[in-house]
Design a protein around this motif. Structure first.
Motif, PDB file in Angstrom:
ATOM      1  N   GLY A 165       8.485   1.746   0.449  1.00  0.00           N
ATOM      2  CA  GLY A 165       8.598   3.209   0.419  1.00  0.00           C
ATOM      3  C   GLY A 165       8.936   3.794   1.779  1.00  0.00           C
ATOM      4  N   GLY A 166       8.295   4.922   2.097  1.00  0.00           N
ATOM      5  CA  GLY A 166       8.602   5.647   3.333  1.00  0.00           C
ATOM      6  C   GLY A 166       8.340   4.820   4.579  1.00  0.00           C
ATOM      7  N   ILE A 167       7.217   4.137   4.593  1.00  0.00           N
ATOM      8  CA  ILE A 167       6.882   3.328   5.777  1.00  0.00           C
ATOM      9  C   ILE A 167       7.914   2.217   5.983  1.00  0.00           C
ATOM     10  CG2 ILE A 167       5.212   1.880   4.484  1.00  0.00           C
ATOM     11  CD1 ILE A 167       3.759   2.245   7.488  1.00  0.00           C
ATOM     12  N   ALA A 168       8.466   1.703   4.885  1.00  0.00           N
ATOM     13  CA  ALA A 168       9.500   0.665   4.990  1.00  0.00           C
ATOM     14  C   ALA A 168      10.814   1.266   5.513  1.00  0.00           C
ATOM     15  CB  ALA A 168       9.725   0.009   3.630  1.00  0.00           C
ATOM     16  N   ILE A 169      11.091   2.511   5.123  1.00  0.00           N
ATOM     17  CA  ILE A 169      12.277   3.198   5.665  1.00  0.00           C
ATOM     18  C   ILE A 169      12.121   3.327   7.188  1.00  0.00           C
ATOM     19  CG2 ILE A 169      13.542   5.391   5.708  1.00  0.00           C
ATOM     20  CD1 ILE A 169      12.804   5.717   2.717  1.00  0.00           C
ATOM     21  N   ASP A 170      10.929   3.738   7.617  1.00  0.00           N
ATOM     22  CA  ASP A 170      10.670   3.900   9.054  1.00  0.00           C
ATOM     23  C   ASP A 170      10.767   2.567   9.809  1.00  0.00           C
ATOM     24  OD1 ASP A 170      10.233   6.492   8.456  1.00  0.00           O
ATOM     25  OD2 ASP A 170       8.073   6.488   8.829  1.00  0.00           O
ATOM     26  N   ASN A 171      10.197   1.513   9.215  1.00  0.00           N
ATOM     27  CA  ASN A 171      10.102   0.227   9.938  1.00  0.00           C
ATOM     28  C   ASN A 171      11.296  -0.701   9.737  1.00  0.00           C
ATOM     29  OD1 ASN A 171       7.647   1.034  10.873  1.00  0.00           O
ATOM     30  ND2 ASN A 171       6.441  -0.170   9.433  1.00  0.00           N
ATOM     31  N   HIS A 172      11.978  -0.582   8.573  1.00  0.00           N
ATOM     32  CA  HIS A 172      13.046  -1.546   8.253  1.00  0.00           C
ATOM     33  C   HIS A 172      14.366  -0.883   7.848  1.00  0.00           C
ATOM     34  CE1 HIS A 172       9.779  -4.609   7.878  1.00  0.00           C
ATOM     35  NE2 HIS A 172       9.129  -3.615   7.322  1.00  0.00           N
ATOM     36  N   GLY A 173      14.376   0.445   7.742  1.00  0.00           N
ATOM     37  CA  GLY A 173      15.623   1.136   7.405  1.00  0.00           C
ATOM     38  C   GLY A 173      15.878   1.298   5.919  1.00  0.00           C
ATOM     39  N   ALA A 201       0.823  -1.218   0.000  1.00  0.00           N
ATOM     40  CA  ALA A 201       0.000   0.000   0.000  1.00  0.00           C
ATOM     41  C   ALA A 201       0.852   1.261   0.000  1.00  0.00           C
ATOM     42  CB  ALA A 201      -0.941  -0.016   1.199  1.00  0.00           C
ATOM     43  N   GLY A 202       1.999   1.227   0.710  1.00  0.00           N
ATOM     44  CA  GLY A 202       2.905   2.376   0.688  1.00  0.00           C
ATOM     45  C   GLY A 202       2.493   3.524   1.570  1.00  0.00           C
ATOM     46  N   ASP A 203       2.649   4.746   1.045  1.00  0.00           N
ATOM     47  CA  ASP A 203       2.532   5.957   1.863  1.00  0.00           C
ATOM     48  C   ASP A 203       1.376   6.857   1.407  1.00  0.00           C
ATOM     49  OD1 ASP A 203       5.061   5.153   2.978  1.00  0.00           O
ATOM     50  OD2 ASP A 203       5.997   5.951   1.156  1.00  0.00           O
ATOM     51  N   GLY A 204       1.168   7.913   2.179  1.00  0.00           N
ATOM     52  CA  GLY A 204       0.195   8.951   1.796  1.00  0.00           C
ATOM     53  C   GLY A 204      -1.190   8.359   1.597  1.00  0.00           C
ATOM     54  N   ILE A 205      -1.785   8.659   0.427  1.00  0.00           N
ATOM     55  CA  ILE A 205      -3.131   8.138   0.164  1.00  0.00           C
ATOM     56  C   ILE A 205      -3.097   6.648  -0.181  1.00  0.00           C
ATOM     57  CG2 ILE A 205      -4.070  10.355  -0.626  1.00  0.00           C
ATOM     58  CD1 ILE A 205      -3.864   9.175  -3.533  1.00  0.00           C
ATOM     59  N   GLY A 206      -1.888   6.074  -0.368  1.00  0.00           N
ATOM     60  CA  GLY A 206      -1.760   4.659  -0.751  1.00  0.00           C
ATOM     61  C   GLY A 206      -2.654   3.730   0.074  1.00  0.00           C
ATOM     62  N   PRO A 207      -2.478   3.717   1.421  1.00  0.00           N
ATOM     63  CA  PRO A 207      -3.296   2.817   2.241  1.00  0.00           C
ATOM     64  C   PRO A 207      -4.792   3.133   2.173  1.00  0.00           C
ATOM     65  CG  PRO A 207      -1.393   3.628   3.468  1.00  0.00           C
ATOM     66  CD  PRO A 207      -1.423   4.396   2.187  1.00  0.00           C
ATOM     67  N   GLU A 208      -5.145   4.411   1.999  1.00  0.00           N
ATOM     68  CA  GLU A 208      -6.577   4.783   1.948  1.00  0.00           C
ATOM     69  C   GLU A 208      -7.248   4.217   0.705  1.00  0.00           C
ATOM     70  OE1 GLU A 208      -7.263   9.086   2.532  1.00  0.00           O
ATOM     71  OE2 GLU A 208      -5.207   9.176   3.257  1.00  0.00           O
TER      72      GLU A 208
END
Ligand code: NAD
Length: 360
Positions: A46-54, A11-18
């Motif tokens: 994407g961004g969420i993966a950077i936050d959660n996995h580096g 799903a990724g970031d921003g509106i992705g999950p919505e």
């Protein structure tokens, strides 16, 4: 054909999950209708993966994708990650490596103006007509962008090179797509100037003999750029090499008006009856300006799911069902904010998803 499929949902970031949440509701209905069992594995990108996995494309996500029959992708990126070095940012660090890893050499972008939405197009309503649906099939891994690059102090050069095999495999996808639609294919080239493009035209013409039910025409790219705004309805499927396709697919998508309406597919093979591996995603990005407000248009994501059934599962009739459901909801006058016009009814992301589910 196997009745069980595996899908990686990113799903990724921003509106992705919505917007992905709405596509997943539609997915459930389509599974019931088709009798398919679809195992969905969710993974960060994407961004969420950077936050959660580096990193933007973690190994675990890549493994999930490798085990899947197709990838349903949302969108990545946002202001939070824009200060990272360019190669580590969500889009460069996730989407490009994913395309490379799976050799997604064919990019398919339909430019669709649904009935009643001509007002959203920058072109005059009489040029759009009742509705418009042009598919641009772009070669994504060859040509000028990937040829040998050289540079001296006072000169520079890029080499345009295509092999017969590279042209044939993308042309097969374009012919097969045309076969599932209006049975017209226009191949774009610049055969009056470029040797590579003389070869392109020869190879496409030869291959056309295998598709006698598809009407093949050829057009120079400069004329095609003009014809797309003069009379876009003359086109059904457009086939183009990498750079020409880059330019023409952007031009074609502008005709549609909102990015929230436009799906896309990137394929690693010709779909045939069994389908082909591919990545299916909206043409737009993560839209940080409207993320979290429940107002994003989920239609591009839902149509991308339709394309997944069409190309990854070899079920073009399911795409048509989804397309018709979207048309029905729009004909009833429902609009998200990006496509709202006078006299229509404003709905949010969730309501639009529910209405499409109901229409299917
Ligand atoms: P964008 O496509 O995210 O947004 C452009 C405009 O279109 C915005 O006004 C946005 O609100 C609107 N829009 C896009 N999708 C919409 C939808 N479904 N419903 C309603 N409106 C919609 O492009 P951008 O603003 O240039 O980029 C934002 C972020 O997205 C950046 O971080 C960029 O790197 C990233 N991006 C990601 C992808 C991808 O994941 N494939 C593609 C392009 C941009």
């Amino acid at each position: 054909m196997s009745n069980t499929k595996n899908i990686a949902v990113l799903a990724g970031d921003g509106i992705g999950p919505e917007v992905m949440a709405e596509a997943l509701k539609v997915f459930e209905v389509l599974e019931k209708k088709t009798g398919l069992t679809v195992n969905k594995t969710f993974a960060d990108i994407g961004g969420i993966a950077i936050d959660n996995h580096g990193k933007a494309l973690p190994e675990s996500t890549l493994k999930t994708c490798e085990a899947a029959d197709a990838i349903l992708f949302g969108s990545v990126g946002g202001p939070k990650w824009e200060k990272l070095p360019p190669a580590e940012q969500p889009e460069r660090g996730a989407l490009l490596p994913l395309r490379k890893h799976f050799n997604l050499y064919a990019n398919l972008r339909p430019a669709i103006v649904f009935r009643g939405l001509a007002g959203a197009s920058p072109l005059k309503a009489e040029i759009i007509g009742d509705e418009l649906n042009v598919l641009v099939v772009r070669e994504l891994t060859g040509g000028l962008y990937f040829g040998k690059k050289e540079r001296g102090d006072d000169w520079a050069s890029d080499n345009m090179i295509y092999t017969r095999a590279e042209i044939e495999r993308i042309a097969h996808i374009a012919f097969q797509s045309a076969r599932q639609r209006g049975k017209k294919l226009c191949s774009i080239d610049k055969a009056n100037v470029l040797t590579t493009m003389v070869f392109w035209r020869e190879v496409v013409t030869e291959l056309g003999k295998q598709y006698p039910d598809v009407t093949l025409t050829h057009m120079y790219v400069d004329n095609a750029a003009m014809q797309l705004v003069r009379n876009p309805r003359q086109f059904d499927v457009i086939l183009a090499e990498n750079m020409f396709g880059d330019i023409l697919s952007d031009e074609a998508s502008m005709i549609a008006g909102s990015l929230g309406m436009l799906p896309s597919a990137s394929l690693a093979g010709a779909p045939g009856k069994e389908g082909a591996f591919g990545l299916f995603e909206p043409s737009g990005g993560s839209a940080p300006d409207i993320a979290g407000q429940g107002i994003a248009n989920p239609i591009a994501q839902i149509l991308s799911l339709g394309m997944l059934f069409q190309y990854a599962f070899g079920m073009p009739e399911v795409y048509t069902q989804v397309h018709n459901a979207v048309q029905k909801v729009l004909s009833q006058g429902y609009r998200t904010r990006d496509i709202l016009t006078e006299g229509t009814t404003l709905v949010g992301t969730k309501q639009m998803g529910d209405l499409i589910v109901k229409a299917i």
